[in-house]
Write a protein that holds these residues in place. Structure first.
Motif, PDB file in Angstrom:
ATOM      1  N   LYS A 148      -7.876  -0.097   2.854  1.00  0.00           N
ATOM      2  CA  LYS A 148      -7.630  -0.593   1.482  1.00  0.00           C
ATOM      3  C   LYS A 148      -6.961  -1.960   1.559  1.00  0.00           C
ATOM      4  O   LYS A 148      -7.319  -2.894   0.842  1.00  0.00           O
ATOM      5  N   SER A 151      -2.583   2.031  -4.615  1.00  0.00           N
ATOM      6  CA  SER A 151      -2.769   3.380  -4.081  1.00  0.00           C
ATOM      7  C   SER A 151      -4.089   3.445  -3.301  1.00  0.00           C
ATOM      8  O   SER A 151      -5.141   3.152  -3.856  1.00  0.00           O
ATOM      9  N   SER A 172      -7.311   5.136  -1.094  1.00  0.00           N
ATOM     10  CA  SER A 172      -8.049   6.407  -1.042  1.00  0.00           C
ATOM     11  C   SER A 172      -8.192   6.789   0.431  1.00  0.00           C
ATOM     12  O   SER A 172      -7.916   5.992   1.315  1.00  0.00           O
ATOM     13  N   HIS A 212       9.991   3.965   2.480  1.00  0.00           N
ATOM     14  CA  HIS A 212       9.590   3.697   1.091  1.00  0.00           C
ATOM     15  C   HIS A 212      10.791   3.765   0.140  1.00  0.00           C
ATOM     16  O   HIS A 212      10.950   2.925  -0.739  1.00  0.00           O
ATOM     17  N   ILE A 258       0.853  -1.199   0.000  1.00  0.00           N
ATOM     18  CA  ILE A 258       0.000   0.000   0.000  1.00  0.00           C
ATOM     19  C   ILE A 258       0.886   1.244   0.000  1.00  0.00           C
ATOM     20  O   ILE A 258       1.731   1.420   0.873  1.00  0.00           O
ATOM     21  N   TYR A 259       0.713   2.052  -1.013  1.00  0.00           N
ATOM     22  CA  TYR A 259       1.551   3.261  -1.119  1.00  0.00           C
ATOM     23  C   TYR A 259       0.911   4.285  -2.039  1.00  0.00           C
ATOM     24  O   TYR A 259       0.313   3.934  -3.060  1.00  0.00           O
ATOM     25  N   ASN A 260       1.011   5.562  -1.712  1.00  0.00           N
ATOM     26  CA  ASN A 260       0.953   6.648  -2.693  1.00  0.00           C
ATOM     27  C   ASN A 260       1.700   7.848  -2.119  1.00  0.00           C
ATOM     28  O   ASN A 260       1.928   7.913  -0.907  1.00  0.00           O
ATOM     29  N   PRO A 261       2.112   8.770  -2.983  1.00  0.00           N
ATOM     30  CA  PRO A 261       2.959   9.880  -2.537  1.00  0.00           C
ATOM     31  C   PRO A 261       2.314  10.707  -1.419  1.00  0.00           C
ATOM     32  O   PRO A 261       2.982  11.089  -0.458  1.00  0.00           O
ATOM     33  N   ASP A 262       0.994  10.916  -1.515  1.00  0.00           N
ATOM     34  CA  ASP A 262       0.284  11.703  -0.487  1.00  0.00           C
ATOM     35  C   ASP A 262       0.423  11.063   0.888  1.00  0.00           C
ATOM     36  O   ASP A 262       0.732  11.714   1.883  1.00  0.00           O
ATOM     37  N   ALA A 317      -5.508   3.773   4.093  1.00  0.00           N
ATOM     38  CA  ALA A 317      -4.483   2.817   3.656  1.00  0.00           C
ATOM     39  C   ALA A 317      -4.727   1.436   4.270  1.00  0.00           C
ATOM     40  O   ALA A 317      -4.737   0.424   3.569  1.00  0.00           O
ATOM     41  N   ASN A 343       1.321  -2.594   4.820  1.00  0.00           N
ATOM     42  CA  ASN A 343       1.105  -1.149   4.941  1.00  0.00           C
ATOM     43  C   ASN A 343       2.032  -0.627   6.032  1.00  0.00           C
ATOM     44  O   ASN A 343       1.663  -0.567   7.218  1.00  0.00           O
ATOM     45  N   VAL A 403       1.734  -2.638  -6.257  1.00  0.00           N
ATOM     46  CA  VAL A 403       1.677  -1.387  -5.496  1.00  0.00           C
ATOM     47  C   VAL A 403       0.267  -0.824  -5.642  1.00  0.00           C
ATOM     48  O   VAL A 403      -0.199  -0.562  -6.743  1.00  0.00           O
TER      49      VAL A 403
END
Ligand SMILES: O=C(CCc1ccccc1NC(=O)c1cccc(C(F)(F)F)c1)NO
Ligand SMILES: [Zn+2]
Length: 402
Positions: free
Chosen positions: A146, A82, A84, A66, A43-47, A143, A161, A80
């Motif tokens: 998800k 992303s 919400s 990361h 689980i990852y996103n830049p935000d 995260a 995560n 990977v």
């Protein structure tokens, strides 16, 4: 096609003089298998990372974790995903509306001093008020939720995560740097699909927020291994703390003193987890992998190396159940990144080079620039007699699980 039971089977559990420490798990390099059948979701996103970097007391840790995983080339071996943001509705499944609205208010109104109100919500010294805290809560909870959705939909059976694991947060207050209890939210949702959930907390601190949330039910069995010493936060989690009502004996606590090493920690925890598995027969596992018990942490408590956490996680993986791995504490940022990168590599069945690869944060890994962490040498206050006594009390408690 490599089967999961092969990758994590005990026969594969070879120890070798690898760079990590004298007894290190070396699993066959997954390149040897024709195709990886085991899907691992990350689980990852830049935000999520940017917001996590803003957490007081662990600035930039998320980016370091990361970036090291990326630098070792592990992202291409995982799906990977992303996440919400969790909605207010999602977080209200555990937290009170008052608490969540207060967090939201901090974001809206400017430098109004919330001093008196903050304290009633646990905000202040341990959990500093900061503008983006509500945004962080939505991202971190989203995260973990998800990750849970992936397990529920059977898209994968292993989800990671490293930006979750905030085990102290209470329904109506922040606590111990935790603003939202993503773990409780995640377990509550897992219960929609799975009848019996096993929660394992390897963090230096007692997983009190998760234990409190589920101490009256036998549908979630919580196991926490932690430092338990007079005056040490949060102070709960004694071996006699077994849960209440229908949840009696479905809380397992393994209280330890300063200085414990891998050699004592691993057999104690793994034997207890095996008893729990045999008696409780969980359908899904959630493991909080807090790294503040690793040697070199400013908490200066345990003498563990990442191999200890890895061996406990490896046992959980060998059960072939859906599993979610979460982060948590860890205040030596480089060692926390080393620990969770190493665990990610083991989950993927990949050996990692001793030399930290060149990347944005390379300088943080000096002076050795190695993945290994030297064993701690603080005085060990855990006599074998003490550990034997804890083991007997815990197995006696577990014998009541039907
Ligand atoms: O790690 C935790 C929470 C630790 C905690 C609980 C209550 C009050 C403060 C803390 N955190 C610290 O004391 C802390 C956090 C970051 C760095 C340090 C340091 F001083 F050890 F470096 C200490 N739970 O798993
Ligand atoms: Zn901790």
């Amino acid at each position: 096609i490599e089967k999961r039971s092969d990758r994590y089977s005990n026969s594969n559990f070879k120890t070798s003089t690898d760079c990590l420490s004298k007894s290190t798990l070396v699993v066959p390099d997954s390149r040897e298998t024709t195709a990886e059948k085991i899907t691992v979701c990350y689980i990852y996103n830049p935000d999520l990372v940017e917001r996590s970097d803003e957490l007081p007391k662990i600035p930039m840790r998320a980016s370091m974790v990361h970036s090291l995983i990326e630098a070792y080339g592990l992202l291409k071996h995982m799906q990977v995903i992303s996440p919400s943001e969790a909605t207010l509705e999602d977080m209200k499944q555990f937290h009170t509306e008052d608490y969540l609205h207060f967090l939201g208010k901090i974001a809206d109104e400017d430098d109004e001093n919330f001093d008196e109100e903050s304290h009633q919500y646990g905000l202040g010294y341990d959990c500093p008020v900061y503008k983006e805290v509500y945004k962080l809560a939505c991202l971190v909870s989203g995260a973990t939720l998800k990750a849970v959705d992936i397990l529920i939909s059977s898209e994968a059976r292993i989800v990671i995560n490293w930006f979750g694991g905030w085990h102290h947060a209470k329904r109506d207050s922040a606590a111990g740097l935790c603003y939202v209890n993503d773990i409780v939210l995640g377990i509550q949702r897992l219960r929609q699909r799975f009848d019996r959930v096993l929660y394992v907390d390897l963090d230096l601190h007692h997983g009190d927020g998760v234990e409190d949330a589920f101490c009256t039910t036998n549908k979630v069995l919580t196991v926490s291994v932690h430092k338990h010493s007079p005056g040490f936060f949060p102070g709960t989690g004694s071996v006699t703390d077994v849960g209440v009502g229908k949840g009696k004996y479905y809380c397992v606590n393994i209280p330890l003193h300063d200085g414990i090493k891998d050699e004592q920690f691993v057999p104690l925890v793994c034997r207890i987890l095996t008893h729990v598995k045999d008696r409780y027969k969980p359908e899904v596992v959630v493991c909080q992998c807090g790294a503040d018990g690793i040697a070199g942490d400013p908490m200066e408590s345990f003498n563990l190396t990442p191999v200890a956490l890895m061996k406990c996680i490896y046992l959980l993986l060998s059960w072939n159940l859906p599993i979610m791995l979460l982060g948590g504490g860890g205040y030596n940022h480089a060692n926390t990144a080393r620990c969770w990168t190493y665990i990610t590599g083991v989950v993927l069945g990949r050996k990692l080079a001793c030399e930290i690869p060149d990347h944005k944060f390379l300088m943080e890994y000096g002076p050795d620039y190695e993945l290994q962490i030297e064993v701690g040498n603080m005085k060990n206050h855990n006599s074998n007699e003490y550990l034997q006594r804890v083991y007997r009390q815990v197995t006696e408690n577990i014998s009541h699980i039907v």
